[in-house]
Write a protein that holds these residues in place. Structure first.
Motif, short mmCIF file in Angstrom:
data_model
loop_
_atom_site.label_atom_id
_atom_site.label_comp_id
_atom_site.label_asym_id
_atom_site.label_seq_id
_atom_site.Cartn_x
_atom_site.Cartn_y
_atom_site.Cartn_z
N GLY A 424 0.83 -1.21 0.00
CA GLY A 424 0.00 0.00 0.00
C GLY A 424 0.86 1.25 0.00
O GLY A 424 2.09 1.17 -0.08
N ILE A 425 0.18 2.38 0.07
CA ILE A 425 0.93 3.64 0.06
C ILE A 425 0.45 4.57 1.18
O ILE A 425 -0.68 4.47 1.65
N MET A 426 1.34 5.47 1.54
CA MET A 426 0.93 6.55 2.43
C MET A 426 0.36 7.65 1.57
O MET A 426 0.96 8.02 0.56
N VAL A 427 -0.80 8.15 1.98
CA VAL A 427 -1.36 9.31 1.29
C VAL A 427 -1.01 10.50 2.16
O VAL A 427 -1.65 10.76 3.18
N GLU A 428 0.09 11.17 1.80
CA GLU A 428 0.56 12.29 2.62
C GLU A 428 0.95 13.49 1.77
O GLU A 428 1.38 14.51 2.26
N ILE A 429 0.81 13.32 0.44
CA ILE A 429 1.04 14.43 -0.47
C ILE A 429 -0.33 14.77 -1.06
O ILE A 429 -1.05 13.84 -1.49
N PRO A 430 -0.75 16.03 -1.07
CA PRO A 430 -2.10 16.36 -1.56
C PRO A 430 -2.40 15.74 -2.93
O PRO A 430 -3.52 15.30 -3.18
N ALA A 432 -1.63 12.91 -4.10
CA ALA A 432 -2.07 11.52 -3.96
C ALA A 432 -3.52 11.47 -3.48
O ALA A 432 -4.30 10.61 -3.92
N ALA A 433 -3.88 12.38 -2.60
CA ALA A 433 -5.27 12.41 -2.12
C ALA A 433 -6.21 12.79 -3.26
O ALA A 433 -7.24 12.15 -3.48
N VAL A 434 -5.83 13.81 -4.03
CA VAL A 434 -6.68 14.28 -5.13
C VAL A 434 -6.82 13.17 -6.18
O VAL A 434 -7.87 12.99 -6.79
N ASN A 435 -5.75 12.42 -6.36
CA ASN A 435 -5.73 11.37 -7.37
C ASN A 435 -6.04 9.98 -6.79
O ASN A 435 -5.74 8.96 -7.41
N SER A 436 -6.63 9.96 -5.60
CA SER A 436 -6.79 8.69 -4.89
C SER A 436 -7.72 7.72 -5.63
O SER A 436 -7.57 6.51 -5.50
N ASP A 437 -8.68 8.25 -6.43
CA ASP A 437 -9.58 7.33 -7.15
C ASP A 437 -8.79 6.46 -8.12
O ASP A 437 -9.07 5.28 -8.29
N LYS A 480 -11.56 17.63 3.51
CA LYS A 480 -12.06 17.21 2.19
C LYS A 480 -11.13 16.17 1.57
O LYS A 480 -11.58 15.17 0.99
N LEU A 481 -9.82 16.39 1.71
CA LEU A 481 -8.85 15.44 1.13
C LEU A 481 -8.96 14.08 1.82
O LEU A 481 -8.87 13.02 1.17
N ILE A 482 -9.14 14.11 3.14
CA ILE A 482 -9.24 12.85 3.89
C ILE A 482 -10.49 12.08 3.46
O ILE A 482 -10.44 10.87 3.16
N GLU A 487 -13.22 7.58 0.63
CA GLU A 487 -14.27 7.17 -0.32
C GLU A 487 -13.67 6.48 -1.54
O GLU A 487 -14.22 5.48 -2.04
N ALA A 488 -12.55 6.99 -2.01
CA ALA A 488 -11.90 6.39 -3.19
C ALA A 488 -11.47 4.96 -2.89
O ALA A 488 -11.64 4.06 -3.71
N ALA A 489 -10.92 4.74 -1.69
CA ALA A 489 -10.50 3.39 -1.31
C ALA A 489 -11.71 2.46 -1.27
O ALA A 489 -11.69 1.37 -1.85
N HIS A 490 -12.76 2.92 -0.61
CA HIS A 490 -13.96 2.06 -0.45
C HIS A 490 -14.59 1.71 -1.79
O HIS A 490 -15.09 0.61 -1.97
N LYS A 491 -14.55 2.66 -2.71
CA LYS A 491 -15.14 2.41 -4.03
C LYS A 491 -14.48 1.22 -4.71
O LYS A 491 -15.10 0.50 -5.50
#
Ligand code: PEP
Ligand code: MG
Length: 537
Positions: A424-430, A432-437, A480-482, A487-491
């Motif tokens: 897995g990855i750490m989501v710690e750079i914005p 990555a959060a924006v592109n999480s889907d 919002k990023l969190i 949501e992206a993970a759950h999808k």
């Protein structure tokens, strides 16, 4: 009331004992009988050694072998023939008293170490000062220690050395406060391990109190109150009672599986930096390890840990955790975490620079040693690999490619590993959060690293107290990023955890539960409180 930095939580009400800076004035005297003076120095050395051996044994029992290691290095210094030899030569050649010769040599050593660039070596200067003061105290007979304290003592000091802290008798010393120091200073770490309240960084507390004063130590807010009035005293007696009752009550949750009020299962994990930290996580009811900051294996030493050493460290952790998940993060060096033996060019913005996965993808020689060790340890338990500072899908795929190379090598060598190991990855750079889907399609899990995510989102340095008011976990942009990441993970049917400090933040738990965070990972001492809060929500 005086405000400082909370170094260890809890409340204490007790009598002040001020530990003064032991400024022993050194008088230089001419000595005729240098042989006798040499012997006097030798005796002080031996006495210091036997004292340190006792302190080390006590520390090993109370705070563990790892933290007691500092005393081994002090003992080694006493055994160092060069150091002792330099003092003796000075006594003989200059015909001076032992105190003065010792003072000059310690001063010389300290200056040499403190001028060094490497932080580790600079810290050795502090060790020399600590050992030097002990020998000096034994030479002058001024060796009063803080072992002999009355009940309910609050030690007030300019600073406490690790040996001072380890000598504190927990049955008598109920808290300590200091003029200097931060949350990560040696004495603060010791206080948390000893589980006694401590407030550090109070500036001039030693000038504001005298022996026998009544003092309240509020380790929760990082405050102290000197000679409180009756009302304040009563308020704090109640706070203390409630706090202790609450800690006791929380112990009932150690073996409880955590469910939210909606009936959703949420896992509460612990963060560790060294294999020994696992014990605290288990003692506090941790259901897994959500973040093993492996860079600590690489720090405080002169060379890289090899594959075998790393393999043993990872194996120890997964074995201790049994079937429980252990998320091991690959090397996150750079930024504020530097290695003396891996010099990287000076950078204008180290936090935005050559660090973590960026460094590992460039230095595959270093990266592969760690990946091979992780793979080999994966057969001993539930080990998962997590890559830090991922900003793009390409970085993750590249890291996986290198992991695959290591798997192929091990297969050829006939060495076993878990082929279905999760990554897995750490989501710690914005980004990555924006592109999480998109990222969620490729990874097995996310873990949100809020310590960095907040600083990058709000452009507020996580270490700079001047912009601390901007560094806000509950800022709508951060939230919002969190939410977006979860949501992206759950999808994609994937799990989303969090291993930044926010996961253990009592004010954030409710929101994170509502967002559907699956796993909370935090420092061991916060686990039980978090379990309770999650179950209420
Ligand atoms: C984070 O950034 O939130 C995190 C957990 O990693 P570190 O604190 O080690 O940067
Ligand atoms: Mg981080």
């Amino acid at each position: 009331m005086k405000k400082g930095i909370s170094a260890s939580k809890g409340y204490a009400i007790g009598k002040v004992v001020v530990k003064m800076k032991t400024e022993i004035s050194i008088e230089k005297r001419h000595i005729d009988d240098v042989i006798q003076e040499k012997e006097r120095f030798q005796k002080a050395l031996e006495l210091s050694k036997s004292q340190l051996e006792k302190i080390k044994a006590k520390a090993e029992k109370e705070v563990g072998k790892d933290k007691a290691e500092v005393f081994e290095s002090h003992i080694m210094l006493l055994d160092d023939v060069e150091f002792a030899g330099a003092v003796t030569v000075k006594i003989v050649n200059d015909h001076v008293n032992a105190e003065s010769a010792l003072y000059d040599i310690v001063d010389l050593y300290m200056k040499t170490f403190q001028a060094m660039e490497d932080e580790y070596m600079r810290e050795r200067g502090a060790d020399i000062k600590d050992v030097g003061s002990r020998i000096l105290a034994n030479l002058t007979g001024n060796n009063s220690s803080i072992i002999d304290m009355e009940n309910n003592t609050v030690v007030v000091a300019h600073d406490l050395t690790p040996s001072d802290t380890a000598q504190l008798d927990k049955s008598k010393v109920i808290a300590f406060v200091t003029d200097i120091g931060g949350r990560t200073s040696h004495s603060a770490i010791m206080a948390r391990t000893l589980e006694i309240p401590a407030v550090v960084g109070l500036n001039d507390i030693t000038d504001s109190v005298k022996d026998g004063d009544l003092i309240i130590v509020d380790g929760v807010e990082g405050e102290v109150i000197i000679n409180p009035d009756k009302n304040t005293l009563n308020t704090y007696k109640i706070k203390k009672e409630n706090y202790n009752k609450e800690r006791e009550k929380l112990k009932a949750l150690i073996d409880v599986e955590t469910f939210t009020k909606y009936g959703n299962r949420v896992e509460v994990f612990g963060n560790i930096g060294k294999p020994e930290d696992v014990d605290q996580v288990l003692k506090n009811g941790g259901e897994g390890i959500g973040l093993f900051r492996t860079e600590f294996l690489y720090m405080d030493r002169d060379s890289m840990p090899g594959e075998e050493e790393q393999f043993n460290a990872y194996k120890t952790v997964v074995e201790k955790m049994g079937k429980r998940p252990v998320i091991i993060r690959t090397l996150d060096i750079g930024g504020d975490k530097k290695l003396s033996y891996l010099p990287v060019p000076e950078e204008m913005n180290p936090f935005l620079g050559y660090r973590a996965i960026r460094l590992c993808l460039d230095r595959t020689d270093i990266f592969k040693v760690q990946l091979r060790a992780l793979l080999r340890a994966s057969v001993f338990g539930n080990l998962r690999i997590m890559f830090p500072m991922i900003s793009s899908l390409e970085e993750f795929l590249k890291a996986k490619e290198i992991l695959k190379e290591c798997m192929d090598e091990l297969t050829k060598e006939g060495k076993s590993f878990n082929k279905d190991l999760q990554t897995g990855i750490m989501v710690e750079i914005p980004a990555a959060a924006v592109n999480s889907d998109e990222l969620a399609k490729y990874v097995d899990f996310f873990s949100i690293g809020t310590n960095d995510l907040i600083q990058y989102t709000l452009a507020a340095d996580r270490m700079n107290e001047k912009v601390a008011y901007i560094y806000n976990p509950m800022h709508p942009a951060v939230l919002k990023l969190i939410k977006m990441t979860i949501e992206a993970a759950h999808k994609q049917g994937k799990i989303c955890g969090m291993c930044g400090e926010m996961a253990g933040d009592e004010n954030a738990v409710e929101t994170l539960v509502e967002y559907g965070l699956d796993e909370f990972s935090m420092s061991a001492s916060s686990i039980l409180k978090a379990k309770e809060l999650i179950m209420k929500k």
